[in-house]
Design an enzyme around this catalytic site. Structure first.
Site, PDB file in Angstrom:
ATOM      1  N   ARG A  25       0.836  -1.205   0.000  1.00 19.46           N
ATOM      2  CA  ARG A  25       0.000   0.000   0.000  1.00 19.46           C
ATOM      3  C   ARG A  25       0.869   1.252   0.000  1.00 19.46           C
ATOM      4  O   ARG A  25       0.542   2.241  -0.658  1.00 19.46           O
ATOM      5  CB  ARG A  25      -0.946   0.000   1.209  1.00 19.46           C
ATOM      6  N   CYS A  34      -1.132   5.865   9.205  1.00 17.84           N
ATOM      7  CA  CYS A  34      -1.496   4.557   8.639  1.00 17.84           C
ATOM      8  C   CYS A  34      -2.637   4.797   7.669  1.00 17.84           C
ATOM      9  O   CYS A  34      -2.611   5.769   6.918  1.00 17.84           O
ATOM     10  CB  CYS A  34      -1.874   3.587   9.759  1.00 17.84           C
TER      11      CYS A  34
END
Length: 275
Positions: free
Chosen positions: A172, A230
């Protein structure tokens, strides 16, 4: 005080003269909700706290898990029996993300005696209960600002002047895949540091020395400001906890990638970590 507690230590303290308030924060990204699991069995005395509604506000411009309204959060903590002077232990199903979110929020709002059960419920060897406790209401009143918190502009600035860690999976970070948010990639200047590498195969945190060595290799030198983001501020709290174990203070960009990527005016970097 260590920010984590072992299952054996918790068992001992639970029958001692000053047992901690127990919070069950079982949660999984995308569900299912943790309440049915709690009702099927929890550590005796633990009160269930819902991450999506009590530890976060409604999704929106501030991300998928923006900070909760302090009135809602405070009411949830008092309902669970949390007072300013009561020790608190938080646990989840074992991943540690939900528990870390509760730990970070309590510390950020001024509670000084909060620990996470290392390894979560899976590490607990005592009995389980299906009884829903009704503790005496606590008196905890959140006072935000006791720990570091960044907004998007602050995260961008720290990525240039200090060390901004991206706690998501490496794929990611690189932008190879993005299963949740509208854009893949990372904040320019951020360093890839998947939170999954902070724990062993049982979900327990690595030793403080090992964590310190890991973060030092990523650039957490003495005198360097450190922050974490995050996807939505949940697993990032887990990495802040790991840094705390290592003796490294760190701020949290709570809006994280879900807030950053929703603004088309913010730059996006892709590809592997250049370090």
């Amino acid at each position: 005080m260590k920010p984590i507690i072992s299952a054996s230590e918790l068992l001992s303290e639970s029958v001692g003269p000053r047992p901690p308030v127990l919070l069950d924060v079982r949660w999984q990204l995308g569900g299912p909700p943790g309440l049915p699991e709690y009702e099927a069995g929890h550590i005796p005395g633990a009160v269930y706290v819902d991450l999506d509604t009590e530890l976060a506000g409604p999704p929106g411009a501030g991300g998928r898990h923006p900070l909760p309204d302090m009135a809602v959060f405070g009411a949830a903590m008092r309902r669970a029996g949390v007072s300013a002077d009561t020790p608190v232990v938080v646990y989840d199903g074992g991943l540690g993300w939900g528990a870390a979110r509760a730990w970070w929020l309590l510390r950020w709002t001024g509670h000084t005696d909060v620990r996470v059960l290392d390894g979560g419920l899976a590490a607990w060897t005592g009995e389980l209960s299906k009884e829903t406790p009704r503790p005496r209401p606590g008196d905890f009143t959140p006072k935000p600002g006791a720990r570091g918190l960044l907004d998007a502009d602050g995260a961008a600035a720290l990525a240039r002047s200090g060390l901004l860690l991206d706690a998501r999976a490496a794929e990611r970070y690189r932008g190879d895949v993005e299963p949740i948010d509208p854009v893949g990639g990372h904040i320019p200047g951020a360093v890839s540091a998947p939170t999954t590498e902070n724990v062993d195969e049982d979900g327990r945190f690595l030793a403080a020395e090992a964590l310190a060595a890991r973060f030092s290799a990523l650039g957490a030198a003495e005198g360097t400001d450190v922050a974490v983001y995050c996807g939505s501020g949940v697993s990032g709290a887990h990495e802040v906890l790991a840094l705390e174990i290592a003796g490294i203070p760190a701020a949290l960009y709570a809006g994280s990638w879900s807030e950053w990527s929703a603004d088309p005016g913010r730059p996006v970097a892709k590809g592997p970590d250049p370090r």
